[in-house]
Motif scaffolding. Structure first.
Motif, mmCIF file in Angstrom:
data_model
loop_
_atom_site.group_PDB
_atom_site.id
_atom_site.type_symbol
_atom_site.label_atom_id
_atom_site.label_comp_id
_atom_site.label_asym_id
_atom_site.label_seq_id
_atom_site.Cartn_x
_atom_site.Cartn_y
_atom_site.Cartn_z
ATOM 1 N N PHE A 192 37.216 -84.653 60.696
ATOM 2 C CA PHE A 192 35.907 -84.723 61.339
ATOM 3 C C PHE A 192 35.010 -83.561 60.905
ATOM 4 O O PHE A 192 33.874 -83.751 60.514
ATOM 5 N N VAL A 193 35.510 -82.334 60.935
ATOM 6 C CA VAL A 193 34.810 -81.179 60.356
ATOM 7 C C VAL A 193 35.828 -80.291 59.664
ATOM 8 O O VAL A 193 37.023 -80.394 59.916
ATOM 9 N N GLY A 194 35.337 -79.390 58.796
ATOM 10 C CA GLY A 194 36.230 -78.543 58.025
ATOM 11 C C GLY A 194 36.423 -77.168 58.634
ATOM 12 O O GLY A 194 36.911 -77.034 59.758
ATOM 13 N N ALA B 88 32.492 -69.105 59.351
ATOM 14 C CA ALA B 88 33.819 -69.705 59.198
ATOM 15 C C ALA B 88 33.972 -70.128 57.747
ATOM 16 O O ALA B 88 33.071 -70.748 57.181
ATOM 17 N N SER B 89 35.105 -69.778 57.144
ATOM 18 C CA SER B 89 35.236 -70.047 55.709
ATOM 19 C C SER B 89 36.681 -70.298 55.298
ATOM 20 O O SER B 89 37.613 -69.685 55.814
ATOM 21 N N TRP B 90 36.822 -71.200 54.317
ATOM 22 C CA TRP B 90 38.092 -71.397 53.627
ATOM 23 C C TRP B 90 38.022 -70.799 52.220
ATOM 24 O O TRP B 90 38.752 -71.215 51.331
ATOM 25 N N ALA B 91 37.130 -69.830 52.014
ATOM 26 C CA ALA B 91 36.925 -69.274 50.669
ATOM 27 C C ALA B 91 37.125 -67.761 50.623
ATOM 28 O O ALA B 91 36.704 -67.105 49.680
ATOM 29 N N HIS C 160 39.788 -67.500 55.660
ATOM 30 C CA HIS C 160 40.969 -67.257 54.825
ATOM 31 C C HIS C 160 40.865 -68.165 53.602
ATOM 32 O O HIS C 160 39.833 -68.800 53.380
ATOM 33 N N GLY C 161 41.908 -68.210 52.816
ATOM 34 C CA GLY C 161 41.853 -68.944 51.559
ATOM 35 C C GLY C 161 41.909 -70.455 51.673
ATOM 36 O O GLY C 161 41.766 -71.169 50.665
ATOM 37 N N GLY C 162 42.109 -70.968 52.890
ATOM 38 C CA GLY C 162 42.111 -72.417 53.078
ATOM 39 C C GLY C 162 43.436 -72.952 53.568
ATOM 40 O O GLY C 162 44.486 -72.328 53.396
ATOM 41 N N PRO C 163 43.422 -74.147 54.181
ATOM 42 C CA PRO C 163 44.635 -74.713 54.780
ATOM 43 C C PRO C 163 45.695 -75.159 53.788
ATOM 44 O O PRO C 163 46.837 -75.402 54.181
#
Length: 343
Positions: free
Chosen positions: A177-179, A237-240, A155-158
């Protein structure tokens, strides 16, 4: 009916939009206390749910008679706070990833066993109707041999979800710790272990920080995984994924291709090799997007496990095995080699 007295530690978005809402909707629960280091956030949650507000979880555990605790904190606090709650005699539902190391995860499991308390990790993908239906199909043998898979969560990120927005702990390595790999990827690692009913033995990974310029953790990750029986697949897995969320899984088998949460109208589509196509409407997957599903069934399962003295579907051992896939991916990134997992 005796109610389960619950405290929620951490009053950010996951607590506000998932845990507190779902506890409130469960008739067997009495929310007695909430805690957050941001006093205003704790007070707001307390007023909404008629609970007592705390800013110190140790004080809460000392002063309140609590049966069960939800740990909704930054990742680096999952282990110490869960262990403290277990030591205080509480059952614990901890958000994912359960810990920041295998050693921490083992300490959490030991605390649960020593104090004879339930420890559950909040991997909600197992409760999605399409995922449960797919597991039934796989176990029935109808699909034949499973060859490969691809699974994605992006998704677009937290910053659009977290209570702290762009300043969220999610972007800070010392707290997260991880993204994206730990935030979203661990969900899919757990899902594939659940669907395939076997462990992964080899993991290779690539991670980048390309979309979130100030982040000190990964925002894009791709894993290649191989299971015990030789099933190979990819996990992204993505925040983009800025335009829309993607929470899909596709399974390629001898007799069919199974598409999960890959179509806007049908939560599961099975394309058989004989040309037959079966489409299922099973209800939507939970989503952080506006108007998305909010019921994850995690809370209800946790409370049922407590009241009926049953082992949760995702206990500490299951949570640790899914965490180990992410830890293996980190090792692969660091060594630039395929990581061989312990059997």
């Amino acid at each position: 009916m005796v109610k389960v007295r619950v405290a929620v530690i951490g009053c950010g978005s996951i607590a506000k939009n998932r845990h507190l809402k779902e506890y409130s909707a469960n008739h067997q629960v009495d929310i007695v206390a909430v805690c957050d280091i941001v006093e205003g956030r704790a007070r707001q949650a307390a007023e909404l749910h008629n609970a007592k507000a705390y800013t110190d979880y140790k004080q809460l555990l000392k002063e309140e008679e609590v049966d069960a605790v939800s740990v909704c904190l930054p990742n680096y606090l999952h282990a110490p706070v869960s262990i403290a709650a277990l030591e205080a005699g509480c059952h614990v539902l901890c958000e994912k990833p359960m810990a920041t190391s295998k050693e921490e995860a083992e300490e959490m499991i030991q605390a649960a066993e020593k104090n004879n308390r339930k420890l559950m990790i909040g991997h909600n993908q197992r409760f999605v109707a399409s995922h449960q239906k797919a597991k039934q199909l796989i176990e029935s043998g109808e699909l034949g041999k499973i060859y490969s898979f691809r699974t994605t969560f992006g998704h677009g990120g937290p910053e659009g979800w977290s209570a702290d927005g762009a300043d969220s702990w999610f972007f800070k390595k010392e707290k997260a710790f991880v993204g994206a790999m730990g935030d979203l990827g661990v969900h899919k690692a757990d899902l594939m272990r659940y669907l395939l009913n076997e462990e992964f033995v080899e993991v290779a990974a690539f991670v980048e920080t390309s979309a979130k310029q100030t982040a000190t953790v990964d925002d894009n990750a791709t894993l290649v995984m191989k299971s015990e029986s030789g099933i190979i697949g990819t996990l992204a897995a993505s925040w983009a994924y800025n335009a829309a969320e993607d929470n899909s899984t596709v399974i390629f088998a001898e007799n069919a291709i199974v598409r999960l949460e890959d179509d806007p109208n049908y939560s599961m589509i099975v394309q058989y090799t004989n040309g037959e196509v079966v489409k299922y409407e099973l209800g939507g997957i939970q989503s952080n997007e506006e108007g998305g599903q909010t019921t994850t069934h995690v809370i209800d399962h946790f409370i049922e496990s407590v009241t009926t003295n049953q082992q949760p579907l995702i206990d500490g051992y299951e949570g640790m095995k899914s965490l180990n896939v992410i830890l293996a991916a980190l090792s692969s990134v660091e060594t630039k080699q395929i990581f061989q997992m312990e059997k």
